[in-house]
Design a protein around this motif. Structure first.
Motif, PDB file in Angstrom:
ATOM      1  N   GLU A  11     -91.481  48.477  32.197  1.00  0.00           N
ATOM      2  CA  GLU A  11     -91.434  47.996  33.549  1.00  0.00           C
ATOM      3  C   GLU A  11     -92.476  47.104  34.071  1.00  0.00           C
ATOM      4  O   GLU A  11     -92.308  46.089  34.903  1.00  0.00           O
ATOM      5  CB  GLU A  11     -91.758  49.360  34.652  1.00  0.00           C
ATOM      6  CG  GLU A  11     -90.484  50.200  34.378  1.00  0.00           C
ATOM      7  CD  GLU A  11     -89.231  49.765  34.713  1.00  0.00           C
ATOM      8  OE1 GLU A  11     -89.304  49.137  35.621  1.00  0.00           O
ATOM      9  OE2 GLU A  11     -88.303  50.198  33.878  1.00  0.00           O
ATOM     10  N   LYS A  43     -79.180  48.605  32.222  1.00  0.00           N
ATOM     11  CA  LYS A  43     -80.481  48.558  31.632  1.00  0.00           C
ATOM     12  C   LYS A  43     -80.563  47.606  30.169  1.00  0.00           C
ATOM     13  O   LYS A  43     -81.348  47.525  29.538  1.00  0.00           O
ATOM     14  CB  LYS A  43     -80.909  50.110  31.202  1.00  0.00           C
ATOM     15  CG  LYS A  43     -81.454  50.653  32.223  1.00  0.00           C
ATOM     16  CD  LYS A  43     -82.090  51.944  32.040  1.00  0.00           C
ATOM     17  CE  LYS A  43     -82.523  52.665  33.277  1.00  0.00           C
ATOM     18  NZ  LYS A  43     -82.955  53.984  32.930  1.00  0.00           N
ATOM     19  N   ASP A  68     -75.570  53.487  30.217  1.00  0.00           N
ATOM     20  CA  ASP A  68     -75.696  52.762  31.288  1.00  0.00           C
ATOM     21  C   ASP A  68     -74.395  53.077  32.213  1.00  0.00           C
ATOM     22  O   ASP A  68     -74.567  52.927  33.424  1.00  0.00           O
ATOM     23  CB  ASP A  68     -75.863  51.097  31.100  1.00  0.00           C
ATOM     24  CG  ASP A  68     -77.156  51.068  30.639  1.00  0.00           C
ATOM     25  OD1 ASP A  68     -78.055  52.022  30.718  1.00  0.00           O
ATOM     26  OD2 ASP A  68     -77.439  49.741  30.467  1.00  0.00           O
ATOM     27  N   GLU A  91     -90.546  57.229  33.337  1.00  0.00           N
ATOM     28  CA  GLU A  91     -89.610  56.522  32.156  1.00  0.00           C
ATOM     29  C   GLU A  91     -90.335  56.501  30.933  1.00  0.00           C
ATOM     30  O   GLU A  91     -90.087  55.895  29.857  1.00  0.00           O
ATOM     31  CB  GLU A  91     -89.827  54.840  32.631  1.00  0.00           C
ATOM     32  CG  GLU A  91     -89.074  54.557  34.035  1.00  0.00           C
ATOM     33  CD  GLU A  91     -87.474  54.682  33.891  1.00  0.00           C
ATOM     34  OE1 GLU A  91     -87.049  54.173  32.705  1.00  0.00           O
ATOM     35  OE2 GLU A  91     -87.223  55.366  34.764  1.00  0.00           O
ATOM     36  N   ARG A 145     -82.374  41.923  32.164  1.00  0.00           N
ATOM     37  CA  ARG A 145     -81.703  43.036  32.087  1.00  0.00           C
ATOM     38  C   ARG A 145     -80.403  42.734  33.252  1.00  0.00           C
ATOM     39  O   ARG A 145     -80.489  42.251  34.605  1.00  0.00           O
ATOM     40  CB  ARG A 145     -82.404  44.460  32.684  1.00  0.00           C
ATOM     41  CG  ARG A 145     -83.289  44.887  31.353  1.00  0.00           C
ATOM     42  CD  ARG A 145     -83.422  46.202  31.665  1.00  0.00           C
ATOM     43  NE  ARG A 145     -84.812  46.384  31.425  1.00  0.00           N
ATOM     44  CZ  ARG A 145     -85.349  47.840  31.730  1.00  0.00           C
ATOM     45  NH1 ARG A 145     -84.574  48.724  31.675  1.00  0.00           N
ATOM     46  NH2 ARG A 145     -86.667  47.773  31.633  1.00  0.00           N
ATOM     47  N   ASN A 165     -75.546  52.474  24.218  1.00  0.00           N
ATOM     48  CA  ASN A 165     -76.398  52.239  25.354  1.00  0.00           C
ATOM     49  C   ASN A 165     -75.480  51.869  26.584  1.00  0.00           C
ATOM     50  O   ASN A 165     -75.796  52.032  27.495  1.00  0.00           O
ATOM     51  CB  ASN A 165     -77.149  50.812  25.031  1.00  0.00           C
ATOM     52  CG  ASN A 165     -78.333  51.174  24.072  1.00  0.00           C
ATOM     53  OD1 ASN A 165     -78.922  49.997  23.698  1.00  0.00           O
ATOM     54  ND2 ASN A 165     -78.646  52.286  23.896  1.00  0.00           N
TER      55      ASN A 165
END
Lengths: 247, 364
Positions: B337, A93, B218, B329, A142, B214
């Motif tokens: 998105e 992400k 992930d 989301e 991404r 982050n």
């Protein structure tokens, strides 16, 4: 050339399955060493043992004259021994640039270092390496939006960003378009020559490994079967038998 | 462009500052325009605080914590206990179960409050550090369950501890001045704290720290393999949210004027869940998501409580279902998105002609 990585009589079993038995290999500074063997021969287990993913049952693993077999993954990585994954792992992400910036070396990072801004030159370096693997134009996308092959390249660039001394690559060309493989071999050789990164590479593609490696180790059934120059390995009857399934 | 701006879209550009200034002006004027709603607006800023502090773990780092309410409750108790304990014996005060009225001067009151809030921040920080180093070895669902159990455990502990009033709760000292002044400074206290929390957290995220969180979100195994001190980052991230949760709890305890161990301080079923819902509604790990989520959630909740009393929890439950089904989301995530280029995600042409590069892959 001094010895960089020295694995001595390393063994690892999962329950009754002996994945590695009494394996000894050696990687010298500046080399590109190949590791081959049929599926299930214990190559990835050996990688996992080296990088501290699981404890080993016996033997010793030394990196830069330091015993690392009892260290954990992040500690070993901070020494400059890095691995890439067979199943490519990137930060899905985050953009490619963020992936790169998050891969800066964490060697010697203290408390204040955690809250540091990005040093000047970080973005330059990240862009340079993304350009090197051919992902410059995708740098603000991404990671998760890239194709599998591109993710492999991104993972390779991230590894270079971390400035390792020794890089363990687990099947770097698997899933990569055959026409791009030559370019990747070239990149690996340049990383080795220009950036001075020693490489230990697991590879199934014989053409790739014969072109790339200076020396090759071959595993079969968890044991070291043969070692030598690419030509010697290619013509070794034991290696041929192992691959073709002779008994 | 600066190095940082090339790595990630800057968090604070001119547009952001204009929006923030607008929020600051509206927030400062609102209590004077609509004095009857000051209490409501105070709760709103408490919600914003809960939502942004939860997002540090839940959004930026991907660790769904149901235990953040612990630091909120600890802050409440620590502040109130110091406010009382500075001027009388805490044990006798709580043993009287509200029978003793503490009469303080304004100076004494604010001294106690100030010391109490600082101690609350410190207590939240230390508690998160201590608990974090214990349970942050758990990952994913295991951490969520562990943190949930933590909240219940601490609530039980508090309701059995006589010194802080056990099950009968603890009453912070009464404000010696006029009631309208009390609600005004509490409003501005919560408003200012929300602003400070927001700025500090965004500053932290813009550093190497933010990207490390982050990265853990992930792929934590990858982050470890790259040499990241994952446990250290996780614990400190929790401790940072613990500071602000602690101070926020201190203010909230004085706002509610009564601290019940299960229903206000360590209320996992209300604040503990609401903070999760607000962030999920607004968008986990986004800049404005927690604020938007807190605003919408607070408005809906108050409407349900005002017009659907008796059915309010059913309505709230339906809202949660709608959020999860249509906005998995969150609202900001939904936009991300659909319009990724708004967030700086785009394909750029190469700087110079390198089209012959064999590694450059054709678009797939």
């Amino acid at each position: 050339m001094s010895t960089m990585l020295e694995v001595r009589n390393c063994s690892k079993a999962f329950g009754g399955v002996v994945a590695n038995h009494d394996i000894s290999i050696e990687v010298r500074e500046g080399e590109i060493v190949g590791l081959i063997g049929p599926n299930g021969s214990g190559k990835t287990t050996l990688f996992n043992s080296i990088v501290g993913y699981h404890p080993i049952d016996g033997g010793s693993i030394r990196f830069l004259d330091k015993e690392i077999s009892s260290l954990r993954v992040p500690n070993i990585a901070r020494l400059g021994l890095l691995r890439t994954f067979q199943q490519t792992r990137i930060y899905g992400k985050m953009t490619c640039m963020q992936n790169m910036a998050a891969s800066l070396p964490y060697r010697g990072e203290g408390f204040a270092g955690m809250f540091r801004r990005f040093d000047s030159g970080v973005a330059d370096r990240a862009e340079e390496l993304l350009e090197f693997v051919g992902l410059y134009s995708k740098r603000n996308l991404r990671g998760g939006d890239l194709s599998f092959g591109q993710q492999k390249l991104l993972e390779f660039a991230m590894a270079l960003m971390n400035e390792p001394k020794l890089l363990l690559l687990d099947e770097p060309t698997a899933g990569i378009n055959p026409t791009l493989i030559n370019g990747l071999i070239d990149r690996l050789k340049r990383a080795n020559e220009q950036l001075g990164i020693t490489l230990l590479v697991i590879e199934h593609n014989m053409r790739v490994i014969m072109n790339l490696a200076e020396r090759i180790y071959c595993l079969a059934h968890g044991e070291l079967l043969a070692e030598g120059l690419p030509e010697a390995i290619q013509n070794d009857q034991r290696v041929i038998d192992a691959y073709l399934g002779a008994h | 462009m600066s190095q940082t701006a090339r790595i990630q879209k800057p968090r604070f550009n001119a547009q952001t500052w204009i929006i923030l200034a607008g929020i600051a002006i509206i927030g400062s004027v609102a209590p004077f325009v609509e004095p009857t709603l000051v209490g409501q607006m105070t709760v709103f800023w408490i919600m914003v605080l809960l939502s942004y502090t939860w997002d540090t773990m839940g959004g930026q780092m991907g660790y769904n914590s149901f235990g953040n309410v612990v630091f909120f409750g600890i802050g409440m108790y620590v502040t109130a206990a110091i406010q009382v304990g500075l001027y009388t014996d805490l044990g006798t005060y709580t043993a009287a179960k509200g029978g003793i009225k503490l009469t303080l001067t304004l100076g004494q009151y604010f001294t106690g409050l100030a010391i109490g809030l600082v101690a609350a921040g410190l207590a939240g920080f230390l508690a998160a550090l201590l608990i974090g180093s214990g349970i942050l070895g758990l990952r994913g669902h295991y951490f969520a369950i562990g943190s949930l159990a933590l909240g219940i455990f601490v609530a039980e502990l508090a309701s059995g501890w006589e010194l802080i009033g056990a099950g009968s709760g603890l009453v912070p000292p009464l404000y010696p001045g006029v009631e309208s002044a009390r609600s005004l400074w509490l409003y501005f206290g919560c408003f200012a704290l929300a602003g400070i929390t927001f700025l500090v957290l965004q500053w932290v995220y813009s550093r190497r720290f933010g990207l490390a969180l982050n990265a853990i979100r992930d792929d934590e195994d990858k982050a470890e393999a790259m040499g990241l001190h994952t446990t250290r980052y996780k614990t400190i991230a929790w401790a940072i949210s613990g500071i602000f949760l602690g101070v926020c709890g201190g203010l909230a305890g004085n706002f509610f004027q009564f601290i019940d161990p299960r229903d206000t301080a360590f209320s996992g079923a209300t604040y503990g869940v609401w903070m999760v819902l607000m962030v999920v509604l607004g968008g986990k790990g986004t800049f404005w998501g927690p604020l938007i989520g807190a605003l919408l959630f607070h408005v809906f909740k108050e409407l349900f409580w005002s017009y659907l009393l008796g059915l309010q929890y059913i309505a709230l439950g339906l809202l949660v279902v709608v959020i999860v089904v249509f906005f998995p989301e969150g609202i900001v995530g939904w936009f991300r998105e659909r319009f990724p280029h708004w967030f700086g995600e785009r394909v750029d042409p190469p700087p110079e002609a390198t089209a012959a590069d064999p590694v450059r892959e054709p678009a797939e």
